[in-house]
Design a protein around this motif. Structure first.
Motif, PDB file in Angstrom:
ATOM      1  N   MET A 179      33.990 -11.233 -58.597  1.00  0.00           N
ATOM      2  CA  MET A 179      34.042 -10.758 -57.213  1.00  0.00           C
ATOM      3  C   MET A 179      33.057  -9.620 -56.984  1.00  0.00           C
ATOM      4  N   GLN A 180      32.948  -8.727 -57.981  1.00  0.00           N
ATOM      5  CA  GLN A 180      31.992  -7.626 -57.854  1.00  0.00           C
ATOM      6  C   GLN A 180      30.561  -8.138 -57.812  1.00  0.00           C
ATOM      7  N   GLN A 181      30.260  -9.160 -58.623  1.00  0.00           N
ATOM      8  CA  GLN A 181      28.924  -9.739 -58.647  1.00  0.00           C
ATOM      9  C   GLN A 181      28.602 -10.433 -57.324  1.00  0.00           C
ATOM     10  N   LYS A 182      29.598 -11.148 -56.793  1.00  0.00           N
ATOM     11  CA  LYS A 182      29.411 -11.814 -55.501  1.00  0.00           C
ATOM     12  C   LYS A 182      29.168 -10.782 -54.402  1.00  0.00           C
ATOM     13  N   LYS A 183      29.893  -9.668 -54.482  1.00  0.00           N
ATOM     14  CA  LYS A 183      29.724  -8.614 -53.495  1.00  0.00           C
ATOM     15  C   LYS A 183      28.299  -8.037 -53.567  1.00  0.00           C
ATOM     16  N   LYS A 184      27.817  -7.825 -54.808  1.00  0.00           N
ATOM     17  CA  LYS A 184      26.450  -7.321 -54.981  1.00  0.00           C
ATOM     18  C   LYS A 184      25.418  -8.310 -54.449  1.00  0.00           C
ATOM     19  N   ASP A 185      25.639  -9.615 -54.754  1.00  0.00           N
ATOM     20  CA  ASP A 185      24.715 -10.644 -54.272  1.00  0.00           C
ATOM     21  C   ASP A 185      24.697 -10.691 -52.745  1.00  0.00           C
ATOM     22  N   LEU A 186      25.878 -10.554 -52.133  1.00  0.00           N
ATOM     23  CA  LEU A 186      25.980 -10.585 -50.675  1.00  0.00           C
ATOM     24  C   LEU A 186      25.250  -9.379 -50.065  1.00  0.00           C
ATOM     25  N   VAL A 187      25.408  -8.208 -50.684  1.00  0.00           N
ATOM     26  CA  VAL A 187      24.726  -7.008 -50.195  1.00  0.00           C
ATOM     27  C   VAL A 187      23.213  -7.188 -50.285  1.00  0.00           C
ATOM     28  N   LYS A 188      22.758  -7.753 -51.428  1.00  0.00           N
ATOM     29  CA  LYS A 188      21.319  -7.997 -51.594  1.00  0.00           C
ATOM     30  C   LYS A 188      20.800  -8.974 -50.530  1.00  0.00           C
ATOM     31  N   GLN A 189      21.594 -10.030 -50.262  1.00  0.00           N
ATOM     32  CA  GLN A 189      21.207 -11.026 -49.271  1.00  0.00           C
ATOM     33  C   GLN A 189      21.117 -10.403 -47.877  1.00  0.00           C
ATOM     34  N   ILE A 190      22.071  -9.547 -47.533  1.00  0.00           N
ATOM     35  CA  ILE A 190      22.065  -8.864 -46.239  1.00  0.00           C
ATOM     36  C   ILE A 190      20.857  -7.936 -46.141  1.00  0.00           C
ATOM     37  N   ASP A 191      20.560  -7.236 -47.256  1.00  0.00           N
ATOM     38  CA  ASP A 191      19.394  -6.343 -47.268  1.00  0.00           C
ATOM     39  C   ASP A 191      18.098  -7.123 -47.036  1.00  0.00           C
ATOM     40  N   ARG A 192      17.999  -8.305 -47.680  1.00  0.00           N
ATOM     41  CA  ARG A 192      16.796  -9.133 -47.482  1.00  0.00           C
ATOM     42  C   ARG A 192      16.676  -9.592 -46.029  1.00  0.00           C
ATOM     43  N   MET A 193      17.814 -10.002 -45.453  1.00  0.00           N
ATOM     44  CA  MET A 193      17.820 -10.447 -44.057  1.00  0.00           C
ATOM     45  C   MET A 193      17.412  -9.302 -43.128  1.00  0.00           C
ATOM     46  N   ASN A 194      17.930  -8.110 -43.396  1.00  0.00           N
ATOM     47  CA  ASN A 194      17.574  -6.952 -42.568  1.00  0.00           C
ATOM     48  C   ASN A 194      16.085  -6.620 -42.715  1.00  0.00           C
ATOM     49  N   GLU A 195      15.602  -6.738 -43.975  1.00  0.00           N
ATOM     50  CA  GLU A 195      14.194  -6.467 -44.220  1.00  0.00           C
ATOM     51  C   GLU A 195      13.316  -7.471 -43.485  1.00  0.00           C
ATOM     52  N   ALA A 196      13.717  -8.768 -43.553  1.00  0.00           N
ATOM     53  CA  ALA A 196      12.962  -9.819 -42.855  1.00  0.00           C
ATOM     54  C   ALA A 196      12.998  -9.592 -41.349  1.00  0.00           C
ATOM     55  N   GLN A 197      14.168  -9.176 -40.832  1.00  0.00           N
ATOM     56  CA  GLN A 197      14.317  -8.906 -39.404  1.00  0.00           C
ATOM     57  C   GLN A 197      13.425  -7.748 -38.977  1.00  0.00           C
ATOM     58  N   ASN A 198      13.341  -6.727 -39.828  1.00  0.00           N
ATOM     59  CA  ASN A 198      12.478  -5.583 -39.517  1.00  0.00           C
ATOM     60  C   ASN A 198      11.001  -5.987 -39.498  1.00  0.00           C
ATOM     61  N   ILE A 199      10.610  -6.880 -40.442  1.00  0.00           N
ATOM     62  CA  ILE A 199       9.224  -7.357 -40.479  1.00  0.00           C
ATOM     63  C   ILE A 199       8.886  -8.136 -39.205  1.00  0.00           C
ATOM     64  N   ILE A 200       9.822  -9.009 -38.786  1.00  0.00           N
ATOM     65  CA  ILE A 200       9.624  -9.801 -37.563  1.00  0.00           C
ATOM     66  C   ILE A 200       9.509  -8.884 -36.350  1.00  0.00           C
ATOM     67  N   GLU A 201      10.377  -7.872 -36.284  1.00  0.00           N
ATOM     68  CA  GLU A 201      10.352  -6.935 -35.158  1.00  0.00           C
ATOM     69  C   GLU A 201       9.036  -6.165 -35.140  1.00  0.00           C
ATOM     70  N   GLY A 202       8.556  -5.804 -36.339  1.00  0.00           N
ATOM     71  CA  GLY A 202       7.290  -5.088 -36.422  1.00  0.00           C
ATOM     72  C   GLY A 202       6.120  -5.929 -35.941  1.00  0.00           C
ATOM     73  N   LYS A 203       6.100  -7.189 -36.346  1.00  0.00           N
ATOM     74  CA  LYS A 203       5.033  -8.101 -35.920  1.00  0.00           C
ATOM     75  C   LYS A 203       5.088  -8.331 -34.411  1.00  0.00           C
ATOM     76  N   LYS A 204       6.285  -8.415 -33.855  1.00  0.00           N
ATOM     77  CA  LYS A 204       6.428  -8.601 -32.397  1.00  0.00           C
ATOM     78  C   LYS A 204       5.827  -7.411 -31.660  1.00  0.00           C
ATOM     79  N   LYS A 205       6.101  -6.202 -32.136  1.00  0.00           N
ATOM     80  CA  LYS A 205       5.563  -5.000 -31.486  1.00  0.00           C
ATOM     81  C   LYS A 205       4.047  -4.977 -31.539  1.00  0.00           C
ATOM     82  N   GLN A 206       3.467  -5.377 -32.716  1.00  0.00           N
ATOM     83  CA  GLN A 206       1.997  -5.429 -32.848  1.00  0.00           C
ATOM     84  C   GLN A 206       1.401  -6.461 -31.893  1.00  0.00           C
ATOM     85  N   TYR A 207       2.075  -7.580 -31.757  1.00  0.00           N
ATOM     86  CA  TYR A 207       1.585  -8.642 -30.889  1.00  0.00           C
ATOM     87  C   TYR A 207       1.589  -8.190 -29.429  1.00  0.00           C
ATOM     88  N   LEU A 208       2.668  -7.495 -29.026  1.00  0.00           N
ATOM     89  CA  LEU A 208       2.790  -7.019 -27.657  1.00  0.00           C
ATOM     90  C   LEU A 208       1.721  -5.953 -27.348  1.00  0.00           C
TER      91      LEU A 208
END
Length: 211
Positions: A179-208
């Protein structure tokens, strides 16, 4: 002579006063001198009342203050009042055959055993000791040998109880780790998603800005 032996036993059996759980009203017996001190196999000077207790059994330890009071009352009778730690001294325990705690036996002048089976209240025990209630209990002879068969089964039962508990604890620990390992994996997955979302938001701002 026996009084000298008992006095020597009292000082030799206790490492220090702070480790002693009984007062000096109670004789402390041990495996190596149990039958020599009590003289059950010879001619006794006095009868014995002996408490067989287990230091890791709560019922035994809770009973000790009552037994101390009984020892004080027992001074009115011409007898020895003693105790044996059955955790440390298994040979005597298995020869006398003690399986429940606390366990009290009155040894009469002939060395016959009268096992107390009543309530462990001070009143009932006082009647047993001072009003000769022990005479109402059938006397039995002391076994000549240690009952190794009972010891084997006691050890075996302990092992069979301990092994499942260890297995359950191991399984519970493994589940917790998963359960602890799954929790760590889930946190890592959320961090990656947030990082990807931040990259997309950054590219949108540059495009605008370019527009």
């Amino acid at each position: 002579m026996i009084m000298l032996v008992l006095l020597l036993l009292q000082f030799a059996s206790a490492d220090s006063d702070k480790d002693r759980i009984f007062s000096y009203n109670v004789v402390i017996l041990e495996d190596y001198d149990f039958f020599q001190s009590t003289q059950f196999e010879k001619r006794q000077e006095k009868p014995w009342l002996i408490l067989f207790y287990h230091p890791y059994e709560k019922s035994s330890m809770d009973f000790i203050p009552i037994y101390e009071e009984l020892a004080i009352k027992g001074q009115k009778k011409d007898l020895y009042i003693a105790a044996l730690d059955c955790y440390k001294h298994e040979d005597t325990r298995d020869r006398i055959v003690v399986s429940t705690f606390p366990h009290i036996i009155y040894f009469d002048m002939q060395g016959q055993m009268h096992r107390y089976k009543g309530d462990f209240s001070l009143q009932d025990l006082t009647e047993f000791l001072l009003e000769d209630g022990w005479q109402q209990i059938q006397a039995k002879s002391i076994p000549k040998q240690i009952n190794y068969w009972k010891r084997f089964w006691r050890k075996a039962v302990s092992i069979f109880v301990i092994i499942p508990v260890i297995l359950i604890l191991c399984i519970a620990f493994w589940i917790w780790m998963c359960m602890q390992q799954k929790k760590k994996d889930l946190v890592k997955q959320i961090d990656r998603m947030n990082e990807a979302q931040n990259i997309i938001e950054g590219k949108k701002k540059q495009y605008l800005k370019q527009e």
